[in-house]
Design a protein around this motif. Structure first.
Motif, PDB file in Angstrom:
ATOM      1  N   LEU A  49       0.750  -1.117  -0.135  1.00  0.00           N
ATOM      2  CA  LEU A  49       0.094  -0.083   0.121  1.00  0.00           C
ATOM      3  C   LEU A  49       0.861   1.275   0.136  1.00  0.00           C
ATOM      4  CD1 LEU A  49      -2.754  -0.835   2.481  1.00  0.00           C
ATOM      5  CD2 LEU A  49      -2.870  -1.247  -0.067  1.00  0.00           C
ATOM      6  N   LEU A  50       1.836   1.157   1.012  1.00  0.00           N
ATOM      7  CA  LEU A  50       2.894   2.470   0.932  1.00  0.00           C
ATOM      8  C   LEU A  50       3.533   2.611  -0.515  1.00  0.00           C
ATOM      9  CD1 LEU A  50       4.765   2.010   4.412  1.00  0.00           C
ATOM     10  CD2 LEU A  50       2.984   3.624   3.541  1.00  0.00           C
ATOM     11  N   VAL A  51       4.004   1.427  -1.158  1.00  0.00           N
ATOM     12  CA  VAL A  51       4.600   1.643  -2.624  1.00  0.00           C
ATOM     13  C   VAL A  51       3.343   2.292  -3.644  1.00  0.00           C
ATOM     14  CG1 VAL A  51       5.153   0.272  -4.610  1.00  0.00           C
ATOM     15  CG2 VAL A  51       6.164  -0.273  -2.424  1.00  0.00           C
ATOM     16  N   TYR A  52       2.159   1.843  -3.396  1.00  0.00           N
ATOM     17  CA  TYR A  52       1.052   2.391  -4.301  1.00  0.00           C
ATOM     18  C   TYR A  52       0.914   3.866  -4.021  1.00  0.00           C
ATOM     19  CZ  TYR A  52      -3.472   3.048  -6.830  1.00  0.00           C
ATOM     20  OH  TYR A  52      -4.191   3.449  -7.574  1.00  0.00           O
ATOM     21  N   LEU A  53       0.880   4.309  -2.919  1.00  0.00           N
ATOM     22  CA  LEU A  53       0.667   5.511  -2.492  1.00  0.00           C
ATOM     23  C   LEU A  53       1.899   6.509  -2.693  1.00  0.00           C
ATOM     24  CD1 LEU A  53      -1.209   7.794  -1.329  1.00  0.00           C
ATOM     25  CD2 LEU A  53      -0.335   7.161   0.985  1.00  0.00           C
ATOM     26  N   PHE A  54       2.883   6.180  -2.089  1.00  0.00           N
ATOM     27  CA  PHE A  54       4.189   7.123  -2.243  1.00  0.00           C
ATOM     28  C   PHE A  54       4.892   7.232  -3.412  1.00  0.00           C
ATOM     29  CE2 PHE A  54       2.920   7.100   2.256  1.00  0.00           C
ATOM     30  CZ  PHE A  54       2.847   8.476   2.796  1.00  0.00           C
ATOM     31  N   ALA A  55       4.956   5.977  -4.084  1.00  0.00           N
ATOM     32  CA  ALA A  55       5.965   5.700  -5.197  1.00  0.00           C
ATOM     33  C   ALA A  55       5.145   5.769  -6.476  1.00  0.00           C
ATOM     34  CB  ALA A  55       6.566   4.418  -5.021  1.00  0.00           C
ATOM     35  N   VAL A  56       3.921   5.169  -6.593  1.00  0.00           N
ATOM     36  CA  VAL A  56       3.210   4.966  -7.997  1.00  0.00           C
ATOM     37  C   VAL A  56       2.467   6.359  -8.080  1.00  0.00           C
ATOM     38  CG1 VAL A  56       1.606   3.866  -9.161  1.00  0.00           C
ATOM     39  CG2 VAL A  56       3.266   2.422  -7.747  1.00  0.00           C
ATOM     40  N   THR A  57       1.583   6.518  -7.012  1.00  0.00           N
ATOM     41  CA  THR A  57       0.774   7.899  -7.121  1.00  0.00           C
ATOM     42  C   THR A  57       1.584   9.237  -6.979  1.00  0.00           C
ATOM     43  OG1 THR A  57      -1.209   6.166  -6.503  1.00  0.00           O
ATOM     44  CG2 THR A  57      -1.553   8.693  -6.388  1.00  0.00           C
ATOM     45  N   LEU A  58       2.004   9.284  -5.944  1.00  0.00           N
ATOM     46  CA  LEU A  58       2.616  10.556  -5.369  1.00  0.00           C
ATOM     47  C   LEU A  58       3.928  10.625  -6.113  1.00  0.00           C
ATOM     48  CD1 LEU A  58       1.622  10.949  -1.798  1.00  0.00           C
ATOM     49  CD2 LEU A  58       0.331  11.960  -3.742  1.00  0.00           C
ATOM     50  N   ARG A  59       4.734   9.735  -6.308  1.00  0.00           N
ATOM     51  CA  ARG A  59       6.077   9.626  -6.817  1.00  0.00           C
ATOM     52  C   ARG A  59       6.957  10.436  -5.896  1.00  0.00           C
ATOM     53  NH1 ARG A  59       6.094   7.777 -12.117  1.00  0.00           N
ATOM     54  NH2 ARG A  59       3.983   7.650 -13.238  1.00  0.00           N
ATOM     55  N   TRP A  60       6.886  10.102  -4.603  1.00  0.00           N
ATOM     56  CA  TRP A  60       7.799  10.933  -3.622  1.00  0.00           C
ATOM     57  C   TRP A  60       8.772  10.042  -3.366  1.00  0.00           C
ATOM     58  CZ3 TRP A  60       3.845  13.071   0.440  1.00  0.00           C
ATOM     59  CH2 TRP A  60       2.899  14.131  -0.185  1.00  0.00           C
ATOM     60  N   LEU A  61       8.777   8.813  -3.448  1.00  0.00           N
ATOM     61  CA  LEU A  61       9.913   7.719  -2.731  1.00  0.00           C
ATOM     62  C   LEU A  61      10.125   6.818  -3.828  1.00  0.00           C
ATOM     63  CD1 LEU A  61       9.028   7.874   0.947  1.00  0.00           C
ATOM     64  CD2 LEU A  61      10.797   8.977  -0.057  1.00  0.00           C
ATOM     65  N   PRO A  62      11.189   6.209  -3.631  1.00  0.00           N
ATOM     66  CA  PRO A  62      11.223   4.881  -4.696  1.00  0.00           C
ATOM     67  C   PRO A  62      10.583   3.737  -4.491  1.00  0.00           C
ATOM     68  CG  PRO A  62      13.434   5.241  -3.347  1.00  0.00           C
ATOM     69  CD  PRO A  62      12.386   6.469  -3.310  1.00  0.00           C
ATOM     70  N   ALA A  63      10.154   3.200  -5.494  1.00  0.00           N
ATOM     71  CA  ALA A  63       9.329   1.818  -5.035  1.00  0.00           C
ATOM     72  C   ALA A  63      10.066   0.632  -4.632  1.00  0.00           C
ATOM     73  CB  ALA A  63       8.518   1.417  -6.380  1.00  0.00           C
ATOM     74  N   GLY A  64      11.329   0.598  -4.750  1.00  0.00           N
ATOM     75  CA  GLY A  64      12.188  -0.394  -4.607  1.00  0.00           C
ATOM     76  C   GLY A  64      13.506  -0.224  -4.829  1.00  0.00           C
ATOM     77  N   GLY A  65      14.377  -1.281  -4.272  1.00  0.00           N
ATOM     78  CA  GLY A  65      15.901  -1.227  -4.767  1.00  0.00           C
ATOM     79  C   GLY A  65      16.582  -0.196  -3.705  1.00  0.00           C
ATOM     80  N   PHE A  66      17.789  -0.476  -3.632  1.00  0.00           N
ATOM     81  CA  PHE A  66      18.666   0.530  -2.870  1.00  0.00           C
ATOM     82  C   PHE A  66      19.727   1.274  -3.553  1.00  0.00           C
ATOM     83  CE2 PHE A  66      22.457   0.825   0.270  1.00  0.00           C
ATOM     84  CZ  PHE A  66      21.684   1.669   1.098  1.00  0.00           C
ATOM     85  N   ALA A  67      19.643   2.745  -3.432  1.00  0.00           N
ATOM     86  CA  ALA A  67      20.490   3.453  -4.163  1.00  0.00           C
ATOM     87  C   ALA A  67      21.909   3.542  -3.872  1.00  0.00           C
ATOM     88  CB  ALA A  67      19.983   5.204  -3.826  1.00  0.00           C
ATOM     89  N   GLY A  68      22.235   2.826  -2.488  1.00  0.00           N
ATOM     90  CA  GLY A  68      23.680   2.650  -2.191  1.00  0.00           C
ATOM     91  C   GLY A  68      24.162   3.976  -1.446  1.00  0.00           C
ATOM     92  N   TRP A  69      25.002   3.806  -0.389  1.00  0.00           N
ATOM     93  CA  TRP A  69      25.410   4.699   0.285  1.00  0.00           C
ATOM     94  C   TRP A  69      26.341   5.894  -0.379  1.00  0.00           C
ATOM     95  CZ3 TRP A  69      22.714   5.488   4.481  1.00  0.00           C
ATOM     96  CH2 TRP A  69      21.994   4.511   5.294  1.00  0.00           C
ATOM     97  N   ASP A  70      27.150   5.111  -1.318  1.00  0.00           N
ATOM     98  CA  ASP A  70      27.841   5.855  -2.429  1.00  0.00           C
ATOM     99  C   ASP A  70      27.086   7.053  -2.939  1.00  0.00           C
ATOM    100  OD1 ASP A  70      29.902   4.241  -1.660  1.00  0.00           O
ATOM    101  OD2 ASP A  70      29.939   3.116  -3.395  1.00  0.00           O
ATOM    102  N   ALA A  71      25.717   6.743  -3.065  1.00  0.00           N
ATOM    103  CA  ALA A  71      24.890   7.946  -3.808  1.00  0.00           C
ATOM    104  C   ALA A  71      24.829   9.030  -2.977  1.00  0.00           C
ATOM    105  CB  ALA A  71      23.553   7.295  -4.441  1.00  0.00           C
TER     106      ALA A  71
END
Length: 316
Positions: free
Chosen positions: A150-172
């Motif tokens: 549900l969080l992915v659908y709301l904040f990643a798919v609908t609002l596009r505030w946060l990534p839906a999955g994966g890890f950017a890495g601490w180097d980023a």
């Protein structure tokens, strides 16, 4: 105090020894041969025998156990059967994802639960109590992986505030890395916060009926001062117990959550190791998880002694 710490430390060491024996024995009796699985069904017997010798699987179980346990004292957990790299290196890389995730979830659940539980107890049987406990009941009932979706659908798919999955890495950078862990941490934290809020409310309600609380009110303290100065600290014993248990639940919960959010953490590593029958990785990971849980419970016991001075002197 030293006697109290020594007794708890002895229990910690004994638990780790028993856990290591049980984990090694259970994985030993499982059917299947890692060497045969690695080489495939068409491998020749002499090739399988050579690989078993290279991996040390032809040695007696007792010798392999002593070698495995002895390696823990020097940070040598063996070589992964599948990845052909040191297990310690695998665990260290994946722990850089799982430990921050678990700590973020623990801090978030505590920061949400303690004030809400206190507010519910202060407004017992009134609308704050009813509202908070209703949401807490919902949080207990909802599985964290479904809540994560549900969080992915709301904040990643609908609002596009946060990534839906994966890890950017601490180097980023810290921003992208924490953004990758935000939704998994919330998915882990909210069900645990619901449990902790209910425990905090119940413990504080019991404390508020004690004689010293009535005495504090009779001396002129306000209700808020009485709760925060005398009630909350004395209600922390059961709360600390749940916090120690929650760490174990958070570590176990990462196995599902990391697969939902496709995070390269310890949970995903142990899932892959079980599927690939990489026994040395499974053994080392499970023992480390047990050690982390036992160590946290040891720290909780020390926190007991800090909160309740009677425990430091052996009085009940």
């Amino acid at each position: 105090m030293l006697t109290f710490v020594a007794r708890k430390l002895g229990g910690l060491i004994a638990t780790l020894v028993v856990a290591s024996v049980v984990i090694f024995a259970v994985l030993e009796v499982l059917p299947g041969d890692p060497a045969s699985l690695m080489l495939g069904v068409n491998a020749q017997p002499d090739t399988i025998a050579a690989l078993r010798s290279e991996l040390g699987l032809d040695q007696p179980a007792a010798a392999r156990y002593l070698s495995w346990v002895g390696g823990f004292f020097v940070g040598d957990f063996g070589i992964s059967y599948t990845y052909r790299v040191p297990v310690a290196e695998l665990i260290a890389d994946r722990a850089m994802v799982s430990l921050p995730l678990a700590l973020m979830a623990l801090i978030l659940s505590t920061a949400i639960a303690l004030p809400l539980g206190t507010l519910a107890a202060a407004g017992h049987n009134r609308w704050p109590d009813v509202s908070i406990m209703s949401f807490a009941q919902l949080g207990v009932a909802v599985p964290n992986f479904w809540f994560g979706i549900l969080l992915v659908y709301l904040f990643a798919v609908t609002l596009r505030w946060l990534p839906a999955g994966g890890f950017a890495g601490w180097d980023a950078g810290l921003g992208p890395a924490f953004a990758s862990l935000a939704l998994p941490a919330i998915a882990l934290a909210l069900p645990q916060a619901a449990i902790l809020a209910r425990v905090m409310r119940s413990a504080l309600l019991d404390v508020l009926h004690e004689d010293y609380i009535r005495t504090a009110r009779a001396k002129g303290l306000t209700a808020g001062s009485t709760i925060w100065r005398h009630g909350v600290r004395n209600a922390l014993i059961p709360v600390l117990t749940i916090l120690g248990l929650q760490f174990a639940f958070l570590i176990a919960g990462t196995i599902i959550i990391e697969n939902v959010f496709y995070l390269p953490g310890l949970g995903r590593l142990i899932f892959q190791a079980v599927a690939q029958r990489d026994l040395i990785v499974v053994q080392s990971l499970v023992v480390l998880l047990v050690a982390s849980v036992v160590t946290v419970n040891f720290l909780v016991d020390l926190a007991y002694a800090w909160v309740d001075p009677r425990l430091r002197h052996g009085r009940r």
